[in-house]
Scaffold this active site. Structure first.
Site, PDB file in Angstrom:
ATOM      1  N   LYS A   1      -6.595   9.350  -9.642  1.00 14.13           N
ATOM      2  CA  LYS A   1      -5.016  10.532  -9.703  1.00 14.13           C
ATOM      3  C   LYS A   1      -4.865  10.950 -10.208  1.00 14.13           C
ATOM      4  CE  LYS A   1      -3.350   9.614  -5.128  1.00 14.13           C
ATOM      5  NZ  LYS A   1      -2.491   9.017  -3.875  1.00 14.13           N
TER       6      LYS A   1
ATOM      7  N   ASP B   1      -2.789  -0.676  -4.073  1.00 13.87           N
ATOM      8  CA  ASP B   1      -3.268   0.930  -3.105  1.00 13.87           C
ATOM      9  C   ASP B   1      -3.772   1.762  -5.047  1.00 13.87           C
ATOM     10  OD1 ASP B   1      -1.196   0.458  -0.806  1.00 13.87           O
ATOM     11  OD2 ASP B   1       0.212   0.303  -2.439  1.00 13.87           O
TER      12      ASP B   1
ATOM     13  N   GLY C   1      -8.831  13.144  -7.091  1.00 11.36           N
ATOM     14  CA  GLY C   1      -8.931  13.613  -5.884  1.00 11.36           C
ATOM     15  C   GLY C   1      -9.065  12.307  -4.716  1.00 11.36           C
TER      16      GLY C   1
ATOM     17  N   ASP D   1      -5.522  13.748 -11.167  1.00  9.86           N
ATOM     18  CA  ASP D   1      -5.286  15.615 -10.261  1.00  9.86           C
ATOM     19  C   ASP D   1      -4.012  15.429 -10.252  1.00  9.86           C
ATOM     20  OD1 ASP D   1      -6.239  13.332  -8.265  1.00  9.86           O
ATOM     21  OD2 ASP D   1      -4.794  14.742  -7.027  1.00  9.86           O
TER      22      ASP D   1
ATOM     23  N   HIS E   1      -6.775   0.816   2.898  1.00  6.45           N
ATOM     24  CA  HIS E   1      -8.487   1.606   1.981  1.00  6.45           C
ATOM     25  C   HIS E   1      -8.098   2.858   3.019  1.00  6.45           C
ATOM     26  CE1 HIS E   1     -10.080  -1.915  -0.042  1.00  6.45           C
ATOM     27  NE2 HIS E   1      -8.802  -1.366  -0.030  1.00  6.45           N
ATOM     28  N   THR E   2      -8.221   4.145   1.857  1.00  9.93           N
ATOM     29  CA  THR E   2      -8.450   5.279   2.583  1.00  9.93           C
ATOM     30  C   THR E   2      -9.391   6.454   2.148  1.00  9.93           C
ATOM     31  OG1 THR E   2      -5.649   5.189   3.244  1.00  9.93           O
ATOM     32  CG2 THR E   2      -7.100   7.407   3.316  1.00  9.93           C
TER      33      THR E   2
ATOM     34  N   THR F   1       1.379 -11.285  -2.847  1.00  7.24           N
ATOM     35  CA  THR F   1       0.343 -11.741  -1.622  1.00  7.24           C
ATOM     36  C   THR F   1       0.357 -12.915  -1.443  1.00  7.24           C
ATOM     37  OG1 THR F   1      -1.543 -11.079  -0.070  1.00  7.24           O
ATOM     38  CG2 THR F   1      -1.635 -11.317  -2.733  1.00  7.24           C
TER      39      THR F   1
ATOM     40  N   THR G   1       4.143  -7.845   4.987  1.00  3.81           N
ATOM     41  CA  THR G   1       3.128  -6.979   5.921  1.00  3.81           C
ATOM     42  C   THR G   1       3.776  -7.591   7.409  1.00  3.81           C
ATOM     43  OG1 THR G   1       1.327  -7.842   5.936  1.00  3.81           O
ATOM     44  CG2 THR G   1       1.779  -5.751   4.906  1.00  3.81           C
TER      45      THR G   1
ATOM     46  N   ALA H   1      -4.385  -5.791   4.045  1.00  4.86           N
ATOM     47  CA  ALA H   1      -4.941  -4.513   2.917  1.00  4.86           C
ATOM     48  C   ALA H   1      -4.832  -3.006   3.531  1.00  4.86           C
ATOM     49  CB  ALA H   1      -6.320  -4.752   2.418  1.00  4.86           C
TER      50      ALA H   1
ATOM     51  N   ARG I   1       5.325   2.902   4.807  1.00  2.42           N
ATOM     52  CA  ARG I   1       6.238   2.729   4.243  1.00  2.42           C
ATOM     53  C   ARG I   1       5.686   3.930   2.588  1.00  2.42           C
ATOM     54  NH1 ARG I   1       7.793  -3.713   2.731  1.00  2.42           N
ATOM     55  NH2 ARG I   1       5.223  -3.933   2.967  1.00  2.42           N
TER      56      ARG I   1
END
EC number: 6.3.4.4
Length: 428
Positions: A331, A13, A415, A333, A41-42, A239, A130, A39, A303
Site C-alpha cells: 500500500k 490487515d 495496489g 500507493d 483476506h481480500t 487473538t 469477532t 481472519a 469495522r
C-alpha cells in the site's frame, strides 16, 4: 528444499492475502497453521475480488495443495459456506486441492454463544472479539475438553464428547443470561458436516513433511499479525493463537528447522482494529484521508480501522521475534499525494527514548512517538511495475525501513491487484 512463512508484521490487515496469492505462484503447497475464520483476506485477480477467511489463499491457483493445519480452529459451517462461495465464483475446491487436519479443533455453536455472551458481559472493558468462537475453542483445546476433527469422524465418540460439553456449557450459558443449547440439534447438524468433511480429512503433518522432503516449495500463511500474538501482542487485545513464526512448527506439525525463510508483510503506514494503545495513531484529517484512500475497513467485521504513521519500532520488534529474512511493504500507493510523511523511529517514555515495544499497556499508552519526517511523493504509483519506476522519495522511504530494521525489502505493493506488485529482490 524451500519452506517459508508469510507473517503479518503489524496488527493484521497488512495485505497477507494478496502477497500469499502472489507468492503461491512459486509454491506447490500453501498451509494455514493458526487462527480460524476470524481472519479476513481480500485478493483481487483481474476483474474478480475474492474474500477468504479460513481457506488458504493458494486455493485461487490450480494444481496447488492447500492445507488447514492442526493449529487452526475450524467452524465446519463457515468452511462449507466459504467453499460454496468460491465455487460460485468458479474456483474449484476439491479434496485434491484442500485438506484439513484430523487434529484441528472444531468450533462448536456453544463457543460462538459463549464468545458473544462473555463479550457483552465485559461491557466497556470488551476486548473487540469477532464473536466467531475462536477464543472459547482455543480455551477448550488447552483445557483438554475440546472436540477435534478426528472425533467428528466417529459418531459415538463425538456424541459422548458433545453431550459432556453441552451439559457443562449450558450451565455457563445460563449463568450469563443466554438460552441453553439443544444436544440433538447440534448432533444432527454436525453429523451432516461429518459426511461432507470426511473426504478432506488427512494427517496434514505427514503431507507437509513429505512435501518438504520431496523438495517442494511450501508456503505457510499466517493470519492476523505479530502484535495480535497471544504472547507478544498488546495483551489482552490480541487473538488466541501464536501468530509469529514460532507458531508454524506446532501449528503445522513440522520441525522448526524446516522453515528456511520468514517474510514479514507490513503496510507503508499502520492500522489496527478495536481497542488498545496505538502510539502513531492519527486522530485527524490525515488519518481520515488514509482510511478512505486505503479503504481501511475490515473484511470480516466491516469495522473501520484506526490509521497512523508507520511505526519502525513495531517492525524492528517483529524482525527480532519472528526472525524475518525480508520485508514486504504494501500500500505504498495509498501515501501518494501527501506533502509530508512521518515515520516513528522510537518512543519517548519517562524522559528516555526507547526502541523496543513495552509489554505493559500502561507504559505503551504513555509512549510518545519520536518521528522522522520525509518528503512525500505526489505521483501516483499504481502503474509502476519496477523499482526504478517508483518516485525517488518513495525509494528513500523504503531505504530507511531497511536501515532501521536491518531487513531488506524484497517486494513492494502498489495496489490491490495481483499484478500491482514489484519484486525488488528475488531472494526472500
Amino acid at each position: 528444499m524451500s519452506a517459508f512463512v508469510v507473517l503479518g508484521a503489524q496488527w493484521g490487515d497488512e495485505g497477507k492475502g494478496k502477497m500469499t496469492d502472489y507468492l503461491a505462484e512459486e509454491a506447490e503447497v500453501v498451509v494455514r497453521f493458526q487462527g480460524g475464520n476470524n481472519a479476513g483476506h481480500t485478493v483481487e485477480v483481474e476483474d474478480k475480488q475474492y474474500k477468504l477467511h479460513l481457506i488458504p489463499s493458494g486455493i485461487l491457483h490450480d494444481e496447488k495443495l492447500n492445507v488447514i493445519g492442526n493449529g487452526v480452529v475450524v467452524d465446519p459451517k463457515a468452511l462449507f459456506t466459504e467453499i460454496d462461495y468460491l465455487e460460485g465464483l468458479g474456483v474449484k475446491v476439491t479434496p485434491e486441492k484442500l485438506i484439513v487436519s484430523d487434529r484441528a479443533h472444531l468450533i462448536m455453536p456453544y463457543h460462538i454463544t459463549l464468545d458473544k455472551l462473555k463479550e457483552k458481559a465485559r461491557g466497556k472493558n470488551d476486548i473487540g472479539t469477532t464473536c466467531k468462537g475462536i477464543g472459547p475453542c482455543y480455551t477448550d483445546k488447552y483445557e483438554r475438553s475440546g472436540i477435534r476433527v478426528c472425533d467428528l469422524m466417529h459418531k459415538d465418540s463425538f456424541a459422548e464428547k458433545l453431550r459432556i460439553n453441552i451439559e457443562m456449557k449450558n450451565g455457563y450459558i445460563k449463568l450469563l443470561g443466554g438460552e441453553e443449547l439443544n444436544f440433538d440439534e447440534i448432533y444432527n447438524e454436525y453429523m451432516a458436516f461429518a459426511e461432507r468433511l470426511r473426504p478432506y480429512v488427512k494427517d496434514t503433518s505427514v503431507e507437509i513433511y513429505n512435501a518438504i522432503q520431496a523438495d517442494k516449495n511450501v508456503l505457510f500463511e499466517g493470519a492476523q499479525g505479530m502484535l495480535l500474538d497471544i504472547d507478544y501482542g498488546t495483551y489482552p487485545y490480541v487473538t488466541s493463537s501464536n501468530t509469529t513464526s514460532c507458531g508454524v512448527a506446532s501449528g503445522a506439525g513440522i520441525g522448526p528447522n524446516m522453515v528456511t525463510n520468514a517474510v514479514g508483510i507490513a503496510k507503508a503506514y499502520t492500522t489496527r482494529v478495536g481497542k488498545g494503545p496505538f502510539p502513531t495513531e492519527l486522530e485527524n484529517e490525515t488519518g481520515d484521508w488514509i482510511r478512505e484512500k486505503g479503504h481501511e475497513y475490515g473484511v470480516t467485521t466491516g469495522r473501520s480501522r484506526r490509521c497512523g504513521w508507520l511505526d519502525l519500532v513495531i517492525l524492528k520488534t517483529t524482525t527480532r521475534v519472528c526472525g524475518l529474512t525480508s520485508l514486504v511493504v504494501t500500500k505504498i500507493d495509498t501515501l501518494a499525494g501527501l506533502d509530508k510523511i512521518q515515520m516513528c523511529v522510537g518512543y519517548e517514555l519517562d524522559g528516555k527514548v526507547i526502541d523496543y515495544f513495552p509489554a505493559s499497556l500502561e507504559d505503551l499508552a504513555r509512549c510518545k512517538p519520536v518521528y522522522e519526517e520525509f518528503e512525500g511523493w505526489g505521483e501516483e504509483v499504481a502503474d509502476a511495475r519496477s523499482y526504478e519506476e517508483l518516485p525517488e522519495n518513495a525509494k528513500t522511504y523504503l531505504r530507511r525501513i531497511e536501515e532501521f530494521t536491518g531487513t531488506k525489502v524484497s517486494i513492494v505493493g502498489v495496489g490491490p491487484k495481483r499484478n500491482q506488485t514489484i519484486r525488488v529482490r528475488e531472494e526472500l
